[in-house]
Design an enzyme around this catalytic site. Structure first.
Site, PDB file in Angstrom:
ATOM      1  CD  GLU A  69      -3.463  -5.791   4.182  1.00 27.63           C
ATOM      2  OE1 GLU A  69      -4.516  -5.088   4.868  1.00 27.63           O
ATOM      3  OE2 GLU A  69      -2.216  -6.111   4.463  1.00 27.63           O
ATOM      4  CD  GLU A 102      -2.938  -1.246   2.475  1.00 27.54           C
ATOM      5  OE1 GLU A 102      -2.872   0.179   2.862  1.00 27.54           O
ATOM      6  OE2 GLU A 102      -3.568  -1.782   2.592  1.00 27.54           O
TER       7      GLU A 102
HETATM    8  C1  FCB Z   1      -4.615  -2.047   6.000  1.00 28.82           C
HETATM    9  C2  FCB Z   1      -3.256  -2.223   5.891  1.00 28.82           C
HETATM   10  C3  FCB Z   1      -3.073  -4.053   7.490  1.00 28.82           C
HETATM   11  C4  FCB Z   1      -3.598  -3.365   8.251  1.00 28.82           C
HETATM   12  C5  FCB Z   1      -5.498  -2.961   7.313  1.00 28.82           C
HETATM   13  C6  FCB Z   1      -6.222  -3.185   8.149  1.00 28.82           C
HETATM   14  O1  FCB Z   1      -4.315  -0.511   5.481  1.00 28.82           O
HETATM   15  O2  FCB Z   1      -1.684  -2.887   5.128  1.00 28.82           O
HETATM   16  O3  FCB Z   1      -1.756  -3.690   8.234  1.00 28.82           O
HETATM   17  O4  FCB Z   1      -3.779  -2.211   9.337  1.00 28.82           O
HETATM   18  O5  FCB Z   1      -5.410  -2.052   6.900  1.00 28.82           O
END
Ligand code: FCB
Length: 481
Positions: free
Chosen positions: A386, A179
């Site tokens: 994620e 990110e």
């Molecule tokens: C993302 C991050 C991860 C976590 C989630 C909830 O942006 O990559 O580390 O904090 O959010």
């Protein structure tokens, strides 16, 4: 307890859904969020250690200690993953453990931790899926200017070469950055994340040097592959889904602006080898983009082997120019402060069910984001690296954690992911965020994202109901109807 209002949960009959054979099922964590042991075995200081030590930056004054003590308890955590039948583990490597000063001398003891972790994973039949940078820049590099300096991109590539040299015999899938928007925007413009700076020009320079660092690191990893195991390189975006709140010219313009600052500033260089003109124009008063040197974009845009998407929920925006009169005031604002700084863009909530982060739940955004990435990067393997939700979980008197909302969230998003595959998106895997509750950045330990509950006093792990459910899906590749 609130109820979920995703489109899927309204369906009375949810069909059984089967994922393709070979689909990768995993869970994810990041070094600073789980490891703890921040001074063990020669680890250097990271910008998150420094940031967390500043009063008022992290909810509850929480720090990277003890986190989930993964540094010492990793064998137990590997055993848990194995028990859950997860085939892959996305974790990050802490740059300051490997190179405490960010460059120069390698800290063998730091490297050894990941050596043990990787071997332990492989012995358990779990593929190690490392990310090189999940936000924990060595403090010494920040002291020298951090990501605003071009030199940091070069140092990142050197670090990547060290790590690839150590683990390239056992690791196939590499991720350079997690990110970059969060690192550049939240860290250098909004000041909500480490290093806590608040300067638009710094943020733009940081964004470019992060992307350049990605490109140079990708080169280093591929160079290390010569004659050895196949090395596949990707990066992870949290491609936001930004929707106009109303079908008006002003709201569409706001969505376009927000999409530029949030997404295209990062994806256009990587996927198309250019910076978006409208974004350059927007920031022309802040930066002349002198950090962009001839040849940089070719380095940044080298083809990826895989692209990761982190997705939590879509956002709606209204154009300030069009006025927000007529919109329920309780729905205006409230989503991440980043939009405010974008000028003319007003975040508006739909009034949907929200997670404990306040993020609205709408799984159709995941479908939308996947289709867009597949269109913009044809032929590249995609992974959801994620996806998950925070809720205020508690261990019940019966010893279990009955997080039905999280299970419903995961189910809805996996259905959206499956629908994307059915539409032709080359989605090859899904990693739940997170394997376990952990340090949620500026929110400290107050937000729980795990499919495994962690009691921070005892470090006792308890698989939540959602974790048991996810294990069933991972084992069978089937979402039950
Ligand atoms: C993302 C991050 C991860 C976590 C989630 C909830 O942006 O990559 O580390 O904090 O959010």
């Amino acid at each position: 307890m609130t109820t979920l209002h995703t489109p899927e949960s309204h369906q009375v009959h949810r069909p059984e859904v089967r994922f393709p054979a070979g689909f990768v099922w995993g869970s994810a964590t990041a070094a600073f969020q789980v490891e703890g042991a921040t001074t063990a075995d020669g680890r250097g200081t990271s910008i998150w250690d420094t940031f967390a030590a500043r009063p008022g930056r992290i909810v509850g004054g929480d720090t990277g200690e003890p986190a989930t003590d993964h540094y010492r308890r990793y064998p137990e955590d590997i055993a848990l993953m194995r028990e859950l039948g997860l085939g892959s583990y996305r974790f990050s490597i802490a740059w300051p453990r490997v190179l405490p000063a960010g460059k120069g001398a390698v800290n063998r003891a730091g490297l050894d931790f990941y050596d043990r972790l990787i071997d332990g994973l492989l012995a358990a039949g779990i593929e190690p899926w490392p990310t090189l940078y999940h936000w924990d820049l060595p403090q010494t590099l920040e002291d020298a200017g951090g990501w605003t300096r071009r030199d940091t991109a070069q140092r990142f590539a050197e670090y990547a070469a060290v790590v690839q040299g150590a683990f390239g015999d056992r690791v196939t899938h590499w991720t350079t950055l997690n990110e970059p928007w969060c690192s550049a925007y939240l860290g250098y413009v909004a000041g909500e994340h480490a290093p806590g700076r608040t300067d638009v020009a710094d943020g733009l320079a940081a964004a470019h040097h992060l992307l350049l660092g990605h490109g140079l690191a990708a080169q280093a990893i591929r160079a290390g592959a010569a004659g050895g195991r196949e090395q596949r390189v990707g990066l992870v975006h949290n491609q936001g889904v930004v929707r106009p709140y109303r079908d008006t010219v002003a709201d569409h313009a706001a969505a376009r602006t927000a999409d530029g600052v949030r997404n295209r500033l990062y994806t256009d260089p990587v996927l198309h080898g250019r910076y978006p003109e409208d974004v350059r124009e927007r920031f022309s008063g802040d930066s002349d983009f002198a950090f962009l040197h001839p040849g940089d974009l070719a380095v940044i845009a080298a083809p990826l082997d895989h692209l990761g998407l982190n997705f939590y929920g879509p956002q709606w925006v209204a154009g300030a120019a069009g006025g927000v009169e007529g919109i329920d005031p309780s729905l205006v604002g409230g989503t991440p402060a980043e939009w405010a700084a974008d000028g003319g863009v007003v975040p508006v909530r739909r009034g949907l069910a929200r997670t404990a982060m306040g993020w609205e739940i709408d799984a159709s955004g995941l479908y939308e984001a996947l289709v867009r990435l597949a269109t913009e990067s044809p032929g590249t393997d995609l992974y959801v690296t994620e996806n998950g939700a925070a809720f205020d979980d508690e261990v019940a008197p019966d010893g279990g954690v009955h997080d039905t909302e999280r299970t419903a969230y995961l189910d809805a998003h996996l259905r959206a992911a499956h629908a994307a595959i059915a539409s032709g998106v080359p989605l090859k895997g899904y990693f739940a965020w997170s394997l376990m509750d952990n340090f949620e950045w500026a929110f400290g330990y107050s937000k729980r994202f795990g499919i495994v509950h962690v009691d921070y006093d005892t470090q006792c792990r308890t698989v939540k109901d959602s974790g048991h459910w996810f294990a069933g899906v991972a084992r069978t590749g089937v979402l039950p109807g």
